[in-house]
Design a protein around this motif. Structure first.
Motif, PDB file in Angstrom:
ATOM      1  N   SER A  10      65.898   7.515  16.261  1.00  0.00           N
ATOM      2  CA  SER A  10      65.395   8.736  15.620  1.00  0.00           C
ATOM      3  C   SER A  10      64.158   8.445  14.778  1.00  0.00           C
ATOM      4  O   SER A  10      63.164   9.176  14.831  1.00  0.00           O
ATOM      5  N   ILE A  11      64.230   7.370  13.997  1.00  0.00           N
ATOM      6  CA  ILE A  11      63.105   7.027  13.126  1.00  0.00           C
ATOM      7  C   ILE A  11      61.891   6.597  13.931  1.00  0.00           C
ATOM      8  O   ILE A  11      60.761   7.022  13.661  1.00  0.00           O
ATOM      9  N   THR A  12      62.114   5.749  14.954  1.00  0.00           N
ATOM     10  CA  THR A  12      60.978   5.293  15.762  1.00  0.00           C
ATOM     11  C   THR A  12      60.365   6.449  16.543  1.00  0.00           C
ATOM     12  O   THR A  12      59.144   6.503  16.711  1.00  0.00           O
ATOM     13  N   THR A  13      61.196   7.377  17.023  1.00  0.00           N
ATOM     14  CA  THR A  13      60.670   8.543  17.745  1.00  0.00           C
ATOM     15  C   THR A  13      59.854   9.430  16.822  1.00  0.00           C
ATOM     16  O   THR A  13      58.799   9.951  17.197  1.00  0.00           O
ATOM     17  N   PHE A  14      60.325   9.583  15.590  1.00  0.00           N
ATOM     18  CA  PHE A  14      59.602  10.418  14.623  1.00  0.00           C
ATOM     19  C   PHE A  14      58.210   9.860  14.351  1.00  0.00           C
ATOM     20  O   PHE A  14      57.212  10.582  14.393  1.00  0.00           O
ATOM     21  N   PHE A  15      58.122   8.558  14.096  1.00  0.00           N
ATOM     22  CA  PHE A  15      56.819   7.967  13.811  1.00  0.00           C
ATOM     23  C   PHE A  15      55.933   7.944  15.049  1.00  0.00           C
ATOM     24  O   PHE A  15      54.709   8.054  14.940  1.00  0.00           O
ATOM     25  N   ALA A  16      56.543   7.825  16.223  1.00  0.00           N
ATOM     26  CA  ALA A  16      55.755   7.865  17.456  1.00  0.00           C
ATOM     27  C   ALA A  16      55.126   9.238  17.648  1.00  0.00           C
ATOM     28  O   ALA A  16      53.957   9.357  18.037  1.00  0.00           O
ATOM     29  N   THR A  17      55.884  10.300  17.352  1.00  0.00           N
ATOM     30  CA  THR A  17      55.339  11.656  17.482  1.00  0.00           C
ATOM     31  C   THR A  17      54.245  11.909  16.441  1.00  0.00           C
ATOM     32  O   THR A  17      53.306  12.649  16.700  1.00  0.00           O
ATOM     33  N   CYS A  18      54.385  11.297  15.268  1.00  0.00           N
ATOM     34  CA  CYS A  18      53.345  11.448  14.241  1.00  0.00           C
ATOM     35  C   CYS A  18      52.034  10.809  14.685  1.00  0.00           C
ATOM     36  O   CYS A  18      50.949  11.298  14.354  1.00  0.00           O
ATOM     37  N   ILE A  19      52.133   9.712  15.453  1.00  0.00           N
ATOM     38  CA  ILE A  19      50.928   9.044  15.943  1.00  0.00           C
ATOM     39  C   ILE A  19      50.321   9.808  17.105  1.00  0.00           C
ATOM     40  O   ILE A  19      49.107  10.014  17.174  1.00  0.00           O
ATOM     41  N   LEU A  20      51.180  10.257  18.031  1.00  0.00           N
ATOM     42  CA  LEU A  20      50.681  10.960  19.215  1.00  0.00           C
ATOM     43  C   LEU A  20      50.219  12.371  18.897  1.00  0.00           C
ATOM     44  O   LEU A  20      49.255  12.870  19.485  1.00  0.00           O
ATOM     45  N   PHE A  21      50.923  13.017  17.971  1.00  0.00           N
ATOM     46  CA  PHE A  21      50.595  14.407  17.621  1.00  0.00           C
ATOM     47  C   PHE A  21      50.419  14.513  16.104  1.00  0.00           C
ATOM     48  O   PHE A  21      51.316  14.991  15.394  1.00  0.00           O
ATOM     49  N   PRO A  22      49.301  14.044  15.582  1.00  0.00           N
ATOM     50  CA  PRO A  22      49.104  13.989  14.125  1.00  0.00           C
ATOM     51  C   PRO A  22      49.007  15.354  13.451  1.00  0.00           C
ATOM     52  O   PRO A  22      49.085  15.433  12.234  1.00  0.00           O
ATOM     53  N   THR A  23      48.839  16.412  14.227  1.00  0.00           N
ATOM     54  CA  THR A  23      48.711  17.748  13.621  1.00  0.00           C
ATOM     55  C   THR A  23      50.022  18.518  13.634  1.00  0.00           C
ATOM     56  O   THR A  23      50.048  19.673  13.216  1.00  0.00           O
ATOM     57  N   ASN A  24      51.105  17.917  14.104  1.00  0.00           N
ATOM     58  CA  ASN A  24      52.380  18.653  14.146  1.00  0.00           C
ATOM     59  C   ASN A  24      52.920  18.813  12.727  1.00  0.00           C
ATOM     60  O   ASN A  24      52.625  18.017  11.830  1.00  0.00           O
ATOM     61  N   PRO A  25      53.733  19.851  12.474  1.00  0.00           N
ATOM     62  CA  PRO A  25      54.225  20.141  11.115  1.00  0.00           C
ATOM     63  C   PRO A  25      54.971  18.984  10.467  1.00  0.00           C
ATOM     64  O   PRO A  25      54.817  18.733   9.261  1.00  0.00           O
ATOM     65  N   ALA A  26      55.769  18.277  11.262  1.00  0.00           N
ATOM     66  CA  ALA A  26      56.533  17.159  10.704  1.00  0.00           C
ATOM     67  C   ALA A  26      55.603  16.058  10.207  1.00  0.00           C
ATOM     68  O   ALA A  26      55.820  15.457   9.153  1.00  0.00           O
ATOM     69  N   SER A  27      54.541  15.795  10.986  1.00  0.00           N
ATOM     70  CA  SER A  27      53.581  14.772  10.597  1.00  0.00           C
ATOM     71  C   SER A  27      52.839  15.176   9.329  1.00  0.00           C
ATOM     72  O   SER A  27      52.616  14.358   8.434  1.00  0.00           O
ATOM     73  N   LYS A  28      52.445  16.451   9.248  1.00  0.00           N
ATOM     74  CA  LYS A  28      51.739  16.939   8.062  1.00  0.00           C
ATOM     75  C   LYS A  28      52.634  16.878   6.822  1.00  0.00           C
ATOM     76  O   LYS A  28      52.183  16.533   5.730  1.00  0.00           O
ATOM     77  N   TYR A  29      53.922  17.229   7.006  1.00  0.00           N
ATOM     78  CA  TYR A  29      54.859  17.187   5.884  1.00  0.00           C
ATOM     79  C   TYR A  29      55.047  15.755   5.397  1.00  0.00           C
ATOM     80  O   TYR A  29      55.055  15.488   4.191  1.00  0.00           O
ATOM     81  N   PHE A  30      55.182  14.823   6.335  1.00  0.00           N
ATOM     82  CA  PHE A  30      55.332  13.409   5.982  1.00  0.00           C
ATOM     83  C   PHE A  30      54.079  12.898   5.288  1.00  0.00           C
ATOM     84  O   PHE A  30      54.155  12.118   4.336  1.00  0.00           O
ATOM     85  N   GLU A  31      52.918  13.353   5.756  1.00  0.00           N
ATOM     86  CA  GLU A  31      51.660  12.948   5.132  1.00  0.00           C
ATOM     87  C   GLU A  31      51.558  13.454   3.702  1.00  0.00           C
ATOM     88  O   GLU A  31      51.082  12.747   2.813  1.00  0.00           O
ATOM     89  N   SER A  32      52.039  14.685   3.484  1.00  0.00           N
ATOM     90  CA  SER A  32      51.995  15.239   2.125  1.00  0.00           C
ATOM     91  C   SER A  32      52.936  14.477   1.188  1.00  0.00           C
ATOM     92  O   SER A  32      52.629  14.298  -0.002  1.00  0.00           O
ATOM     93  N   LEU A  33      54.082  14.033   1.708  1.00  0.00           N
ATOM     94  CA  LEU A  33      55.011  13.257   0.886  1.00  0.00           C
ATOM     95  C   LEU A  33      54.391  11.931   0.467  1.00  0.00           C
ATOM     96  O   LEU A  33      54.555  11.492  -0.673  1.00  0.00           O
ATOM     97  N   ILE A  34      53.669  11.292   1.389  1.00  0.00           N
ATOM     98  CA  ILE A  34      53.017  10.030   1.065  1.00  0.00           C
ATOM     99  C   ILE A  34      51.937  10.244   0.003  1.00  0.00           C
ATOM    100  O   ILE A  34      51.788   9.442  -0.928  1.00  0.00           O
ATOM    101  N   GLU A  35      51.165  11.339   0.142  1.00  0.00           N
ATOM    102  CA  GLU A  35      50.115  11.635  -0.834  1.00  0.00           C
ATOM    103  C   GLU A  35      50.699  11.860  -2.222  1.00  0.00           C
ATOM    104  O   GLU A  35      50.139  11.409  -3.218  1.00  0.00           O
ATOM    105  N   LYS A  36      51.833  12.567  -2.281  1.00  0.00           N
ATOM    106  CA  LYS A  36      52.474  12.803  -3.581  1.00  0.00           C
ATOM    107  C   LYS A  36      52.989  11.512  -4.192  1.00  0.00           C
ATOM    108  O   LYS A  36      52.940  11.302  -5.404  1.00  0.00           O
ATOM    109  N   ALA A  37      53.515  10.632  -3.320  1.00  0.00           N
ATOM    110  CA  ALA A  37      54.047   9.355  -3.808  1.00  0.00           C
ATOM    111  C   ALA A  37      52.947   8.445  -4.356  1.00  0.00           C
ATOM    112  O   ALA A  37      53.168   7.669  -5.270  1.00  0.00           O
ATOM    113  N   LEU A  38      51.749   8.561  -3.769  1.00  0.00           N
ATOM    114  CA  LEU A  38      50.622   7.715  -4.185  1.00  0.00           C
ATOM    115  C   LEU A  38      49.909   8.261  -5.403  1.00  0.00           C
ATOM    116  O   LEU A  38      49.088   7.559  -6.006  1.00  0.00           O
ATOM    117  N   GLN A  39      50.159   9.503  -5.757  1.00  0.00           N
ATOM    118  CA  GLN A  39      49.472  10.089  -6.909  1.00  0.00           C
ATOM    119  C   GLN A  39      50.022   9.555  -8.229  1.00  0.00           C
ATOM    120  O   GLN A  39      51.177   9.225  -8.341  1.00  0.00           O
TER     121      GLN A  39
END
Length: 262
Positions: A233-262
């Protein structure tokens, strides 16, 4: 960057289309450099899969040797699951387990050593390539601080004189999702199999409880497949984030990382 990504997607799609087309290919050729006649004769004698004709290597795809039954799970440890006759496998596994009266029957004849902080990893999370603790550097049984060795599937089969899916089913009850089984865990499980007894040396005082054994096999298989499920499940999720960087799940994960780095 967008152009490079578009090209990668185009090439991937084109590859999928080519692979999915029902071409009837039995051989393909490619040019090879000139080879000395003596070398050609010796190589031709070894295999009929490859043949040389006018500096061309011809690969006969119809002559590729088959491996096993073709089952994708053939080389994956499943704890004796997915067998054609699962009930018969479980009965045979119970016969193997019924012969185990204590952890001495599994090779732990000496007094217990300390358990140590390192535990066997799950097969999905690096456990398949992990060495047993007794095969790791600096392991010395003569040292008083030496940790207890782990039980491998090979040692289990040798001690119980068993093999095949039935042995896998019995072993998964002891090891769960890990590739190796620990002594303390085995003592607890054997005690459950021998209902009504104490846990001295992993020996139970009662008769073999087949229902308790089947329950431990089920628990081991659940641990095994739950670990693989989480890994996939985890490897598939990250694979979809790489292949489809504009999908909602990828954007949500990206926003979580940005908040964590702030």
């Amino acid at each position: 960057m967008t152009s490079l990504r578009s090209k990668a997607i185009f090439l991937g799609a084109a590859s999928c289309i080519i692979i999915s087309r029902p071409y009837d290919i039995t051989a393909f050729t490619f040019t090879s450099p000139t080879i000395a006649p003596s070398t050609v004769k010796s190589r031709a004698a070894r295999s009929t899969l490859f043949a040389l004709k006018k500096n061309r290597v011809i690969v006969d795809l119809t002559n590729i040797p088959e491996s096993g039954s073709g089952n994708l799970l053939e080389k994956v440890f499943t704890g004796g699951s997915f067998e054609n006759d699962s009930a018969s496998t479980l009965v045979e596994a119970a016969k193997i387990a019924s012969k185990i009266k204590s952890t001495k029957d599994l090779g732990w004849a000496k007094p217990p050593k300390r358990r140590g902080n390192t535990k066997p990893r799950h097969r999905a999370w690096g456990g398949e390539s992990e060495l047993p603790v007794q095969s790791k550097p600096n392991y010395d049984e003569s040292n008083e601080k030496c940790v207890e060795k782990w039980l491998t599937i090979e040692d289990f089969c040798a001690k119980t004189k068993s093999s095949g899916p039935a042995a896998d089913a019995a072993f998964v009850a002891l090891a769960g999702g890990a590739k190796y089984a620990e002594r303390e865990v085995c003592e607890e499980v054997v005690m459950q199999w021998r209902s009504g007894g104490d846990s001295k040396g992993g020996r139970g005082g009662g008769q073999f409880n087949e229902a308790a054994f089947e329950k431990s096999v089920k628990a081991g298989r659940v641990a095994l497949f739950t670990g693989w499920g989480s890994f996939l499940s985890i490897t598939t999720f990250f694979a979809t984030c790489i292949l489809f960087p504009t999908n909602p799940a990828s954007k949500y994960f990206e926003s979580l990382i940005e908040k964590a780095l702030q």
